[in-house]
Design an enzyme around this catalytic site. Structure first.
Site, PDB file in Angstrom:
ATOM      1  N   ASP A   1      59.073  92.140  51.775  1.00 29.42           N
ATOM      2  CA  ASP A   1      60.162  91.642  52.623  1.00 29.42           C
ATOM      3  C   ASP A   1      60.585  90.245  52.171  1.00 29.42           C
ATOM      4  O   ASP A   1      61.523  89.663  52.718  1.00 29.42           O
ATOM      5  CB  ASP A   1      59.791  91.696  54.113  1.00 29.42           C
ATOM      6  CG  ASP A   1      58.552  90.881  54.442  1.00 29.42           C
ATOM      7  OD1 ASP A   1      57.949  90.302  53.518  1.00 29.42           O
ATOM      8  OD2 ASP A   1      58.187  90.840  55.641  1.00 29.42           O
ATOM      9  N   SER A   2      59.908  89.726  51.119  1.00 30.82           N
ATOM     10  CA  SER A   2      60.381  88.499  50.471  1.00 30.82           C
ATOM     11  C   SER A   2      61.764  88.718  49.869  1.00 30.82           C
ATOM     12  O   SER A   2      62.436  87.761  49.477  1.00 30.82           O
ATOM     13  CB  SER A   2      59.393  88.042  49.388  1.00 30.82           C
ATOM     14  OG  SER A   2      59.048  89.111  48.530  1.00 30.82           O
TER      15      SER A   2
ATOM     16  N   GLU B   1      46.714  86.129  51.831  1.00 31.13           N
ATOM     17  CA  GLU B   1      47.674  85.129  51.359  1.00 31.13           C
ATOM     18  C   GLU B   1      47.264  83.723  51.796  1.00 31.13           C
ATOM     19  O   GLU B   1      47.004  83.477  52.981  1.00 31.13           O
ATOM     20  CB  GLU B   1      49.078  85.469  51.900  1.00 31.13           C
ATOM     21  CG  GLU B   1      50.140  84.476  51.446  1.00 31.13           C
ATOM     22  CD  GLU B   1      51.569  84.965  51.638  1.00 31.13           C
ATOM     23  OE1 GLU B   1      51.774  86.137  52.010  1.00 31.13           O
ATOM     24  OE2 GLU B   1      52.496  84.162  51.404  1.00 31.13           O
TER      25      GLU B   1
ATOM     26  N   GLU C   1      51.767  93.306  58.315  1.00 30.32           N
ATOM     27  CA  GLU C   1      51.085  92.013  58.482  1.00 30.32           C
ATOM     28  C   GLU C   1      50.351  91.979  59.820  1.00 30.32           C
ATOM     29  O   GLU C   1      50.942  92.277  60.856  1.00 30.32           O
ATOM     30  CB  GLU C   1      52.114  90.875  58.447  1.00 30.32           C
ATOM     31  CG  GLU C   1      52.796  90.723  57.106  1.00 30.32           C
ATOM     32  CD  GLU C   1      53.773  89.547  57.071  1.00 30.32           C
ATOM     33  OE1 GLU C   1      53.846  88.771  58.042  1.00 30.32           O
ATOM     34  OE2 GLU C   1      54.476  89.417  56.049  1.00 30.32           O
TER      35      GLU C   1
HETATM   36  O1  KIV Z   1      56.851  90.036  50.697  1.00 26.05           O
HETATM   37  C1  KIV Z   1      56.100  89.669  49.786  1.00 26.05           C
HETATM   38  O2  KIV Z   1      56.518  89.369  48.661  1.00 26.05           O
HETATM   39  C2  KIV Z   1      54.671  89.620  50.064  1.00 26.05           C
HETATM   40  C3  KIV Z   1      53.779  89.008  49.022  1.00 26.05           C
HETATM   41  C4  KIV Z   1      53.924  87.541  49.019  1.00 26.05           C
HETATM   42  C5  KIV Z   1      52.365  89.439  49.183  1.00 26.05           C
HETATM   43  O3  KIV Z   1      54.233  90.035  51.092  1.00 26.05           O
END
Ligand code: KIV
Length: 272
Positions: A52-53, A190, A123
């Site tokens: 979701d980044s 993380e 998460e």
């Molecule tokens: O959304 C993401 O890129 C992540 C990573 C940082 C583990 O959850």
């Protein structure tokens, strides 16, 4: 420590457990589109995370909160079309699983059905255990994510290292055990102290993948655009940049602009 590498034709959740047992580190990167996923998959990455980044990297939002389930499905389906070998993990976005376990299952089913992804990531720990169990009973593999969980950024208030204090570290260890007991196939940790990450990785039989969690875990994940140096305003200590694509690309764009303005491009060989 062994650096042996078995030649996997296709990575499954079982291959990842085998890698942990054989002492082979697991390499994971993000991708959100077809072209990047093709390069990452061909390079031999074990896991592609449709994170979701994408909310930050692709859409320019400050946090991961705004991205929707439909947008995640769009990104994930592009990645799946490009992938031959890697296991594709898709993030369940904020708001798509916290309500109740039924909505969590519905969201996970939509991801699996509409994108063709191979698994989902959520998460949190005990507070979402019912949702994780329900998704698992539908036969959908689940990856956990503890430590700094960016969907809770407004609760934390900052992006600093998590679980430095004893109480939070204890809760993280309990949550990690719970996620394994529930049946998660792997866990992302993380931005937590390396010593704590080592303790968790050694105490679990499922693979633990770190980002800012030191080297004594079973694998590493980075955001591809960060490790390629495309997002040059972001420089946490844990980030190793393998390229400076921001500068490389800027140079290429500037040269192109000069070539067009000076009528150098296209030349006789570049026309019909
Ligand atoms: O959304 C993401 O890129 C992540 C990573 C940082 C583990 O959850």
């Amino acid at each position: 420590m062994s650096t042996a590498k078995k030649d996997y034709k296709k990575i499954t959740t079982k291959s990842l457990t085998e890698m942990k047992n054989n002492g082979e580190k697991i390499a994971m990167l993000t991708a959100y589109d077809y072209t990047m996923a093709k390069i990452v998959d061909n390079a031999g990455i074990d896991i592609i995370l449709v994170g979701d980044s994408a909310s930050n990297v692709m859409a320019g939002h400050e946090t991961t909160l705004p991205i929707t389930l439909d947008q995640m499905i769009y990104h994930a389906s592009s990645v799946v079309r490009a992938t031959n070998r890697s296991l594709v993990v898709v993030d369940l976005p904020f708001g798509s699983y916290q309500g109740n376990s039924k909505s969590a299952l519905d969201s996970a089913i939509r991801i699996m059905k509409e994108s063709g992804g191979h698994s989902v990531k959520l998460e949190g720990g005990s507070e979402i255990s019912e949702s994780i169990s329900r998704i698992l009973t539908a036969g959908i593999p689940v990856m956990g994510h503890l430590g700094l969980t960016p969907q809770s950024i407004y609760k934390f208030g900052t992006f600093t290292v998590r679980a430095k204090e004893e109480e939070e570290a204890k809760k993280l260890i309990e949550d990690a055990k719970l996620l394994e007991e529930l049946g998660c196939f792997a866990l992302v940790l993380e931005k937590i102290p390396a010593k704590l990450a080592k303790e968790v990785a050694e105490s679990l039989s499922i693979p633990v993948i770190g980002i800012g969690a030191g080297n004594d875990v079973d694998g590493q994940v980075l955001v591809t655009h960060d490790m390629l140096g495309m997002t040059h305003e972001f420089h946490p200590r844990f980030l190793r940049r393998y390229l400076d694509l921001y500068s490389e690309m800027t140079g290429a764009f500037e040269t192109y602009i000069t070539d067009v303005k000076s009528r150098d491009f296209p030349n006789k060989n570049e026309q019909y």
